[in-house]
Scaffold this active site. Structure first.
Site, PDB file in Angstrom:
ATOM      1  N   SER A  38     -49.088  39.380  99.036  1.00  0.00           N
ATOM      2  CA  SER A  38     -48.444  40.222 100.051  1.00  0.00           C
ATOM      3  C   SER A  38     -49.234  40.055 101.346  1.00  0.00           C
ATOM      4  O   SER A  38     -50.160  40.816 101.629  1.00  0.00           O
ATOM      5  CB  SER A  38     -48.423  41.691  99.607  1.00  0.00           C
ATOM      6  OG  SER A  38     -47.552  41.882  98.528  1.00  0.00           O
TER       7      SER A  38
ATOM      8  N   LYS B  56     -40.653  41.146 101.995  1.00  0.00           N
ATOM      9  CA  LYS B  56     -41.364  41.893 100.952  1.00  0.00           C
ATOM     10  C   LYS B  56     -41.913  43.210 101.484  1.00  0.00           C
ATOM     11  O   LYS B  56     -41.761  44.268 100.865  1.00  0.00           O
ATOM     12  CB  LYS B  56     -42.506  41.021 100.412  1.00  0.00           C
ATOM     13  CG  LYS B  56     -43.599  41.760  99.627  1.00  0.00           C
ATOM     14  CD  LYS B  56     -43.093  42.319  98.308  1.00  0.00           C
ATOM     15  CE  LYS B  56     -44.190  43.116  97.582  1.00  0.00           C
ATOM     16  NZ  LYS B  56     -45.294  42.283  97.120  1.00  0.00           N
TER      17      LYS B  56
ATOM     18  N   LYS C 171     -50.671  49.370 101.815  1.00  0.00           N
ATOM     19  CA  LYS C 171     -50.911  48.123 102.549  1.00  0.00           C
ATOM     20  C   LYS C 171     -49.591  47.490 102.976  1.00  0.00           C
ATOM     21  O   LYS C 171     -49.441  47.046 104.134  1.00  0.00           O
ATOM     22  CB  LYS C 171     -51.701  47.141 101.684  1.00  0.00           C
ATOM     23  CG  LYS C 171     -52.068  45.842 102.401  1.00  0.00           C
ATOM     24  CD  LYS C 171     -52.527  44.763 101.447  1.00  0.00           C
ATOM     25  CE  LYS C 171     -51.348  44.125 100.739  1.00  0.00           C
ATOM     26  NZ  LYS C 171     -51.720  42.910  99.994  1.00  0.00           N
TER      27      LYS C 171
END
Length: 301
Positions: free
Chosen positions: A96, A171, A240
């Site tokens: 990610s 994402k 995050k």
């Protein structure tokens, strides 16, 4: 089968690499945790390690599954793996990472004679174990075609999003929506409970109505009401990803006040020391931090 370098044998990377090995691919594995590398070799004796001389030059594809862009760039560039690999190697970052940095990394690797896809995943540890991940891919179609056999082992769906970096953008934005859904669903259930609606009944209402979501269908009963809180995705990682999404919005000049409010909710849980806990524990956390829930009054219909 192709020779695949796999860097990052954490909670997601280990089962993903295992599926590739079980499918017959030749694996070259690496992780800063030597114990994880040894455990992988114990389970997959044919796997080689990056310590083997010339190992990276044998890899047709090198996958990274690492915590963030800083680590990905540190591993690949400035005398890293990209220097040791053969020309035209396809690098696939399934971490990610930050979209703009991913786009820049792809351009940097291309200048070195390499190729690049960003291909982050959604589906958690269970999806990694069962090969049921959703994979969002940024990069060109030719490289995606080469990676198809790999993605078919790892995921149930592969979506080509656009140019390099767009996979990581998609994402982060997806997880922003997921995080907002968790917070809204928890608040709705808690308000209903205060008014005398059993949480299981309120969940049934949501799942039969327009409030239905992945949270209500796959998280509330299974992990929140059961008290197991074991979906496999911690608050820290969710936060995050939310911050990646809001930072992208800011960099593009897009006003996203609701997204920033969502970020503040999750950041408060992180600041309170809950980063390592499963994200479904927001069911407990929000109940203890929201004044409306944290008193003894009960309203009955």
């Amino acid at each position: 089968m192709s020779a695949i370098g796999f860097i990052g044998l954490g909670n997601m990377g280990f089962p993903m690499a295992s599926r590739l090995a079980d499918a017959g691919h030749r694996l070259i594995v690496n992780d800063r945790d030597e114990g994880a590398v040894q455990r992988f070799q114990d389970e997959h004796p044919d796997a080689r390690t990056a310590a083997d001389e010339g190992a990276w030059q044998e890899a047709d594809v090198i996958i990274t599954m690492l915590p963030n862009s800083d680590i990905v760039e540190g591993v690949l560039t400035d005398g890293g793996v990209a220097t040791a690999a053969s020309l035209n190697t396809l690098f696939i970052d399934m971490s990610s990472s930050e979209p703009i940095r991913s786009r820049n990394l792809g351009q940097r690797l291309e200048r070195q004679g390499m190729r690049y896809l960003d291909a982050p995943v959604s589906g958690g540890v269970r999806g990694a174990q069962n090969g049921q991940l959703a994979i969002m891919v940024g990069g060109n179609w030719h490289d995606l075609d080469q990676a198809k056999d790999i993605f078919d082992v790892l995921g149930k769906s592969v979506i080509h999003v656009g140019k390099a970096g767009t996979g990581h953008a998609a994402k982060a934005l997806n997880n922003l929506v997921s995080a907002a859904s968790v917070a809204a669903t928890v608040e709705a259930i808690r308000v209903g409970e205060r008014f005398g609606i059993d949480p299981a009944t309120m969940t049934e209402v949501l799942n039969a109505s327009s409030g239905r979501s992945n949270t209500s269908e796959n998280k509330v009963r299974q992990f929140m009401l059961s008290g197991t809180f074991g979906s496999g995705f911690p608050i820290g990682l969710m936060t995050k990803d939310i911050k990646i999404a809001t930072a992208l919005a800011d960099s593009l000049g897009v006003d996203a006040p609701f997204s920033h409010d969502c970020e503040n909710i999750w950041q408060s849980a992180l600041d309170a020391g809950h980063g390592a806990e499963d994200h479904t524990r927001m069911y407990e956390y929000l109940a203890t931090t929201t004044p409306a829930f944290n008193d003894e009054r009960q309203i009955h219909a």
